[in-house]
Motif scaffolding. Structure first.
Motif, PDB file in Angstrom:
ATOM      1  N   MET A  58       0.837  -1.198   0.000  1.00 43.48           N
ATOM      2  CA  MET A  58       0.000   0.000   0.000  1.00 43.48           C
ATOM      3  C   MET A  58       0.869   1.244   0.000  1.00 43.48           C
ATOM      4  O   MET A  58       2.046   1.210   0.407  1.00 43.48           O
ATOM      5  N   ASN A  59       0.271   2.313  -0.516  1.00 44.05           N
ATOM      6  CA  ASN A  59       0.913   3.633  -0.590  1.00 44.05           C
ATOM      7  C   ASN A  59       2.221   3.561  -1.376  1.00 44.05           C
ATOM      8  O   ASN A  59       2.244   3.097  -2.515  1.00 44.05           O
ATOM      9  N   ASP A  60       3.326   3.949  -0.779  1.00 48.79           N
ATOM     10  CA  ASP A  60       4.605   3.991  -1.490  1.00 48.79           C
ATOM     11  C   ASP A  60       5.168   2.610  -1.793  1.00 48.79           C
ATOM     12  O   ASP A  60       6.118   2.482  -2.579  1.00 48.79           O
ATOM     13  N   ALA A  91      -2.474  11.172  -4.172  1.00 41.16           N
ATOM     14  CA  ALA A  91      -3.009  12.507  -3.873  1.00 41.16           C
ATOM     15  C   ALA A  91      -4.503  12.437  -3.580  1.00 41.16           C
ATOM     16  O   ALA A  91      -5.010  13.129  -2.682  1.00 41.16           O
ATOM     17  N   LYS A  92      -5.236  11.597  -4.331  1.00 40.83           N
ATOM     18  CA  LYS A  92      -6.670  11.434  -4.101  1.00 40.83           C
ATOM     19  C   LYS A  92      -6.929  10.810  -2.732  1.00 40.83           C
ATOM     20  O   LYS A  92      -7.865  11.221  -2.018  1.00 40.83           O
ATOM     21  N   ALA A  93      -6.112   9.837  -2.346  1.00 41.32           N
ATOM     22  CA  ALA A  93      -6.267   9.212  -1.029  1.00 41.32           C
ATOM     23  C   ALA A  93      -6.027  10.229   0.084  1.00 41.32           C
ATOM     24  O   ALA A  93      -6.737  10.250   1.092  1.00 41.32           O
ATOM     25  N   GLY A  97      -9.121  12.462   3.082  1.00 34.47           N
ATOM     26  CA  GLY A  97      -9.006  12.387   4.541  1.00 34.47           C
ATOM     27  C   GLY A  97      -7.835  11.576   5.022  1.00 34.47           C
ATOM     28  O   GLY A  97      -7.908  10.991   6.109  1.00 34.47           O
ATOM     29  N   GLY A  98      -6.756  11.532   4.245  1.00 27.84           N
ATOM     30  CA  GLY A  98      -5.575  10.791   4.689  1.00 27.84           C
ATOM     31  C   GLY A  98      -5.771   9.295   4.697  1.00 27.84           C
ATOM     32  O   GLY A  98      -5.279   8.610   5.609  1.00 27.84           O
ATOM     33  N   LEU A  99      -6.500   8.781   3.690  1.00 29.96           N
ATOM     34  CA  LEU A  99      -6.722   7.342   3.613  1.00 29.96           C
ATOM     35  C   LEU A  99      -5.526   6.647   2.973  1.00 29.96           C
ATOM     36  O   LEU A  99      -4.548   7.282   2.577  1.00 29.96           O
ATOM     37  N   ASP A 100      -5.616   5.313   2.878  1.00 25.45           N
ATOM     38  CA  ASP A 100      -4.526   4.503   2.332  1.00 25.45           C
ATOM     39  C   ASP A 100      -4.903   3.995   0.946  1.00 25.45           C
ATOM     40  O   ASP A 100      -6.070   3.721   0.656  1.00 25.45           O
ATOM     41  N   LYS A 114      -7.461   0.144  -4.010  1.00 24.66           N
ATOM     42  CA  LYS A 114      -8.638   0.644  -3.307  1.00 24.66           C
ATOM     43  C   LYS A 114      -8.207   1.693  -2.301  1.00 24.66           C
ATOM     44  O   LYS A 114      -7.234   1.504  -1.562  1.00 24.66           O
ATOM     45  N   ILE A 115      -8.945   2.802  -2.287  1.00 22.90           N
ATOM     46  CA  ILE A 115      -8.683   3.870  -1.324  1.00 22.90           C
ATOM     47  C   ILE A 115      -9.581   3.635  -0.119  1.00 22.90           C
ATOM     48  O   ILE A 115     -10.814   3.736  -0.212  1.00 22.90           O
ATOM     49  N   VAL A 116      -8.989   3.335   1.010  1.00 22.19           N
ATOM     50  CA  VAL A 116      -9.746   3.007   2.216  1.00 22.19           C
ATOM     51  C   VAL A 116      -8.804   3.093   3.404  1.00 22.19           C
ATOM     52  O   VAL A 116      -7.572   3.014   3.254  1.00 22.19           O
ATOM     53  N   ASP A 117      -9.362   3.247   4.582  1.00 24.63           N
ATOM     54  CA  ASP A 117      -8.561   3.203   5.800  1.00 24.63           C
ATOM     55  C   ASP A 117      -8.102   1.764   6.032  1.00 24.63           C
ATOM     56  O   ASP A 117      -8.926   0.841   6.044  1.00 24.63           O
ATOM     57  N   TYR A 118      -6.805   1.554   6.218  1.00 28.11           N
ATOM     58  CA  TYR A 118      -6.277   0.190   6.295  1.00 28.11           C
ATOM     59  C   TYR A 118      -6.842  -0.558   7.495  1.00 28.11           C
ATOM     60  O   TYR A 118      -7.120  -1.768   7.407  1.00 28.11           O
TER      61      TYR A 118
END
Length: 311
Positions: A58-60, A91-93, A97-100, A114-118
């Motif tokens: 996820m992320n980077d 950037a969209k995540a 609201g700082g999602l993952d 998927k953009i969601v809180d992990y």
């Protein structure tokens, strides 16, 4: 005079005593310990082996330059955002609201993220896994053993046991045992298994044909789709009844709490009303105060000094 045999024997004895070397106790002990370790299977880890939890990239950690992005909505569904670059997806995540940004499917082209809180994603996956494990619980294989010359009463007992196992959703392994030369009557064993399958044809099907294994003949009987459906429906109904009973219990508890609060409020109002009823607030008390002021004026006289004093 010493004989030649005596001299040769003495020489051999001397050479043997010089060649003898005492064994090394430490090496023998070490060898024994190694052999014991080999017999035990080595010094492996004791206790259950800890399994590391799989954490998706996820992320980077995502190595792909372009990904297909979905975002989780409040109603639990996924809203597609289309194909975005990794930078735009991150950037969209962050904007939402700082999602993952979690990699869901690495084998598709382009990969799906998927953009969601992990933490919420992990909780949802664990809940799905437990629900799947509960619904797809492997059925057990129960065994029913018989002799090829079984009596009618014993056969009825075996038939009832197999029926019970089938109705529970389990598979049944029916085994006919032979001893010694009885194996030459294996035809009777096959006929007995066919008879059992015919008696259970309304609720079970035989998987393949009976097979001979050494001095036994066995066959597997599995529940029919109708029986499996009825069992699953009963389980679902039981879960619904359990949830309904829990909801009714919570509603009853809330109603009891509300009724208790109303009763406490009424009791408090009753106590306050009783205290106020004990206090006499008639106008006669105020008239007595006026009479007292008039008597003081007559006694002390009316002057500016006394008026200022008692003002």
């Amino acid at each position: 005079m010493v004989s030649t045999k005596t001299v040769v024997a003495a020489a051999l004895l001397a050479s043997t005593s010089n060649a003898f070397v005492a064994p090394n106790v430490g090496s023998v002990r070490s060898t024994t310990t190694s052999l014991n370790a080999i017999r035990r299977g080595g010094r492996g880890p004791r206790g259950p082996v800890r399994q590391t939890e799989y954490k998706p990239p996820m992320n980077d950690e995502i190595k792909h330059s372009e990904v297909r992005v979905n975002v989780a909505t409040k109603d639990g569904k996924d809203e597609p955002l289309g194909i975005l670059s990794k930078a735009d997806a991150l950037a969209k995540a962050k904007e939402l609201g700082g999602l993952d940004l979690i990699l869901i499917n690495d084998n598709s082209d382009p990969p799906v993220c998927k953009i969601v809180d992990y933490s919420k994603y992990r909780y949802a996956q664990e809940k799905k896994r437990k629900e799947k494990a509960k619904n797809s619980k492997a059925t057990e294989i129960k065994e029913v053993k018989m002799s090829y010359k079984i009596g009618d009463h014993d056969y009825t007992v075996r038939l009832k046991a197999a029926t019970k196992f089938i109705k529970q959703g389990n598979r049944v392994k029916a085994t006919v045992q032979f001893r010694g030369r009885e194996i030459q009557h294996d035809k009777l064993g096959f006929e007995l298994l066919d008879r059992l399958a015919d008696d259970l044809e309304d609720m079970a099907n035989m998987e393949g044909k009976p097979r001979r294994e050494g001095r036994t003949i066995g066959a597997i009987l599995s529940p029919t789709p109708e029986v499996v459906k009825a069992i699953n429906d009963a389980k679902r109904q039981k879960e619904k009844d359990k949830k309904k009973a829990k909801a009714e219990s919570l509603a009853k508890r809330d109603a009891d709490i509300a009724a208790g609060a109303v009763a406490a409020e009424q009791e408090e109002e009753k106590i306050i009303g009783g205290v106020l009823d004990g206090i006499d607030l008639d106008d006669d008390d105020f008239d007595d105060d006026d009479d007292m002021d008039a008597s003081l004026d007559e006694l002390l006289g009316s002057s500016k000094a006394t008026d200022d004093l008692f003002a």
